[in-house]
Enzyme design. Structure first.
Site, PDB file in Angstrom:
ATOM      1  N   ARG A 220       2.313   5.227   3.642  1.00  0.00           N
ATOM      2  CA  ARG A 220       1.086   5.247   4.433  1.00  0.00           C
ATOM      3  C   ARG A 220       1.405   4.738   5.818  1.00  0.00           C
ATOM      4  O   ARG A 220       2.165   5.331   6.552  1.00  0.00           O
ATOM      5  CB  ARG A 220       0.014   4.389   3.744  1.00  0.00           C
ATOM      6  CG  ARG A 220      -0.533   5.023   2.502  1.00  0.00           C
ATOM      7  CD  ARG A 220      -1.198   4.046   1.603  1.00  0.00           C
ATOM      8  NE  ARG A 220      -0.226   3.174   0.977  1.00  0.00           N
ATOM      9  CZ  ARG A 220      -0.484   2.295   0.026  1.00  0.00           C
ATOM     10  NH1 ARG A 220      -1.711   2.135  -0.373  1.00  0.00           N
ATOM     11  NH2 ARG A 220       0.454   1.566  -0.505  1.00  0.00           N
TER      12      ARG A 220
ATOM     13  N   SER B 218      -5.593   0.911  -3.738  1.00  0.00           N
ATOM     14  CA  SER B 218      -6.437   0.554  -4.882  1.00  0.00           C
ATOM     15  C   SER B 218      -7.116  -0.801  -4.684  1.00  0.00           C
ATOM     16  O   SER B 218      -8.260  -0.982  -5.110  1.00  0.00           O
ATOM     17  CB  SER B 218      -5.602   0.527  -6.162  1.00  0.00           C
ATOM     18  OG  SER B 218      -5.019   1.777  -6.386  1.00  0.00           O
TER      19      SER B 218
ATOM     20  N   LYS C  26       1.620  -8.634 -12.408  1.00  0.00           N
ATOM     21  CA  LYS C  26       0.330  -8.235 -11.827  1.00  0.00           C
ATOM     22  C   LYS C  26      -0.789  -8.419 -12.832  1.00  0.00           C
ATOM     23  O   LYS C  26      -0.581  -8.322 -14.029  1.00  0.00           O
ATOM     24  CB  LYS C  26       0.401  -6.763 -11.392  1.00  0.00           C
ATOM     25  CG  LYS C  26       1.252  -6.557 -10.150  1.00  0.00           C
ATOM     26  CD  LYS C  26       0.958  -5.215  -9.498  1.00  0.00           C
ATOM     27  CE  LYS C  26       1.812  -5.024  -8.252  1.00  0.00           C
ATOM     28  NZ  LYS C  26       1.694  -3.676  -7.698  1.00  0.00           N
TER      29      LYS C  26
ATOM     30  N   HIS D 119      -3.385   8.676  -4.073  1.00  0.00           N
ATOM     31  CA  HIS D 119      -2.375   9.001  -5.090  1.00  0.00           C
ATOM     32  C   HIS D 119      -2.420  10.498  -5.408  1.00  0.00           C
ATOM     33  O   HIS D 119      -1.380  11.144  -5.560  1.00  0.00           O
ATOM     34  CB  HIS D 119      -2.658   8.242  -6.394  1.00  0.00           C
ATOM     35  CG  HIS D 119      -2.544   6.747  -6.308  1.00  0.00           C
ATOM     36  ND1 HIS D 119      -3.568   5.908  -6.649  1.00  0.00           N
ATOM     37  CD2 HIS D 119      -1.509   5.941  -5.932  1.00  0.00           C
ATOM     38  CE1 HIS D 119      -3.178   4.643  -6.513  1.00  0.00           C
ATOM     39  NE2 HIS D 119      -1.939   4.634  -6.060  1.00  0.00           N
TER      40      HIS D 119
HETATM   41  P1  ADP Z   1      -1.375   0.600  -4.290  1.00  0.00           P
HETATM   42  O1  ADP Z   1      -2.288   1.784  -4.306  1.00  0.00           O
HETATM   43  O2  ADP Z   1      -2.083  -0.683  -4.597  1.00  0.00           O
HETATM   44  O3  ADP Z   1      -0.515   0.515  -3.059  1.00  0.00           O
HETATM   45  P2  ADP Z   1       0.334   1.704  -6.403  1.00  0.00           P
HETATM   46  O4  ADP Z   1       1.464   0.965  -7.020  1.00  0.00           O
HETATM   47  O5  ADP Z   1      -0.682   2.239  -7.332  1.00  0.00           O
HETATM   48  O6  ADP Z   1      -0.323   0.696  -5.440  1.00  0.00           O
HETATM   49  O7  ADP Z   1       0.949   2.868  -5.534  1.00  0.00           O
HETATM   50  C1  ADP Z   1       1.861   3.750  -6.103  1.00  0.00           C
HETATM   51  C2  ADP Z   1       2.448   4.618  -5.037  1.00  0.00           C
HETATM   52  O8  ADP Z   1       1.416   5.394  -4.451  1.00  0.00           O
HETATM   53  C3  ADP Z   1       3.124   3.865  -3.901  1.00  0.00           C
HETATM   54  O9  ADP Z   1       4.235   4.610  -3.482  1.00  0.00           O
HETATM   55  C4  ADP Z   1       2.085   3.855  -2.833  1.00  0.00           C
HETATM   56  O10 ADP Z   1       2.662   3.788  -1.547  1.00  0.00           O
HETATM   57  C5  ADP Z   1       1.429   5.203  -3.063  1.00  0.00           C
HETATM   58  N1  ADP Z   1       0.079   5.225  -2.540  1.00  0.00           N
HETATM   59  C6  ADP Z   1      -0.940   4.425  -2.847  1.00  0.00           C
HETATM   60  N2  ADP Z   1      -2.032   4.732  -2.125  1.00  0.00           N
HETATM   61  C7  ADP Z   1      -1.671   5.763  -1.328  1.00  0.00           C
HETATM   62  C8  ADP Z   1      -2.330   6.511  -0.308  1.00  0.00           C
HETATM   63  N3  ADP Z   1      -3.552   6.252   0.062  1.00  0.00           N
HETATM   64  N4  ADP Z   1      -1.628   7.490   0.274  1.00  0.00           N
HETATM   65  C9  ADP Z   1      -0.361   7.717  -0.071  1.00  0.00           C
HETATM   66  N5  ADP Z   1       0.330   7.051  -0.978  1.00  0.00           N
HETATM   67  C10 ADP Z   1      -0.310   6.083  -1.599  1.00  0.00           C
END
Ligand code: ADP
Length: 166
Positions: A94, A132, A45, A21
């Protein structure tokens, strides 16, 4: 040319925030004038951390990033984007597996609010397979997660899991 300031909204669950993130957030502050990282409160969730805990971690880890605001919201992302004056919704892309879901969401959001554009950002390759859920799973099994999350998040994970063990 008019000097228009571009505000981007980066919505997510952030349960908890990871280096993936943050990689996206760092790229965003180089491209947009302001970035709002906002926790989407979703009753479907069952997060490990409550909204206040997630907000606290987000604030701590983005403190050094210029132009970043941390917030939470309920309801439609595009409605929140409109309220905040954000012209862009940023999502991280990703592996290929993210693509279909993101396309579905981006196209629904476009139908709801054509003026808000979705930008899909690629993180550094080392974060392609990080999410996550994986971090929580490894931490639950007692494995090290310091290469996936900042120290403060690592500490909160340990505290949370220790408290749950009783
Ligand atoms: P999760 O991490 O479980 O996929 P989130 O809802 O917290 O869920 O993710 C929020 C945003 O951040 C989404 O667009 C997700 O694709 C992106 N994101 C999460 N992890 C990564 C990562 N490792 N690299 C890039 N973007 C990410």
């Amino acid at each position: 040319m008019a000097n228009k300031s571009v505000v981007a909204l980066y919505p997510g669950t952030f349960d908890p925030v990871t280096y993936g993130h943050l990689d996206i957030a760092e790229r965003c502050v180089r491209v947009f004038d302001r970035l709002i990282m906002a926790i989407a409160v979703n009753s479907d969730k069952q997060p490990l951390f409550d909204v206040e805990e997630r907000l606290g971690m987000l604030r701590e880890v983005t403190g050094e990033l210029p132009g970043v605001e941390v917030d939470s919201f309920e309801g439609l992302t595009v409605e929140y984007a409109r309220r905040k004056g954000a012209q862009v919704i940023v999502r991280g892309l990703r592996a290929v597996s993210d693509f279909e879901e993101e396309l579905k969401m981006a196209s629904a959001n476009r139908k709801l609010a054509d003026e808000v554009n979705t930008v899909l950002m690629l993180p550094s390759e080392k974060y392609f397979y990080l999410n996550s859920s994986l971090v929580k799973e490894i931490a639950r099994l007692g494995g090290p997660v310091d290469c996936f999350v900042p120290a403060v998040v690592n500490a909160r994970l340990r505290e949370k899991l220790a408290a749950r063990a009783y």
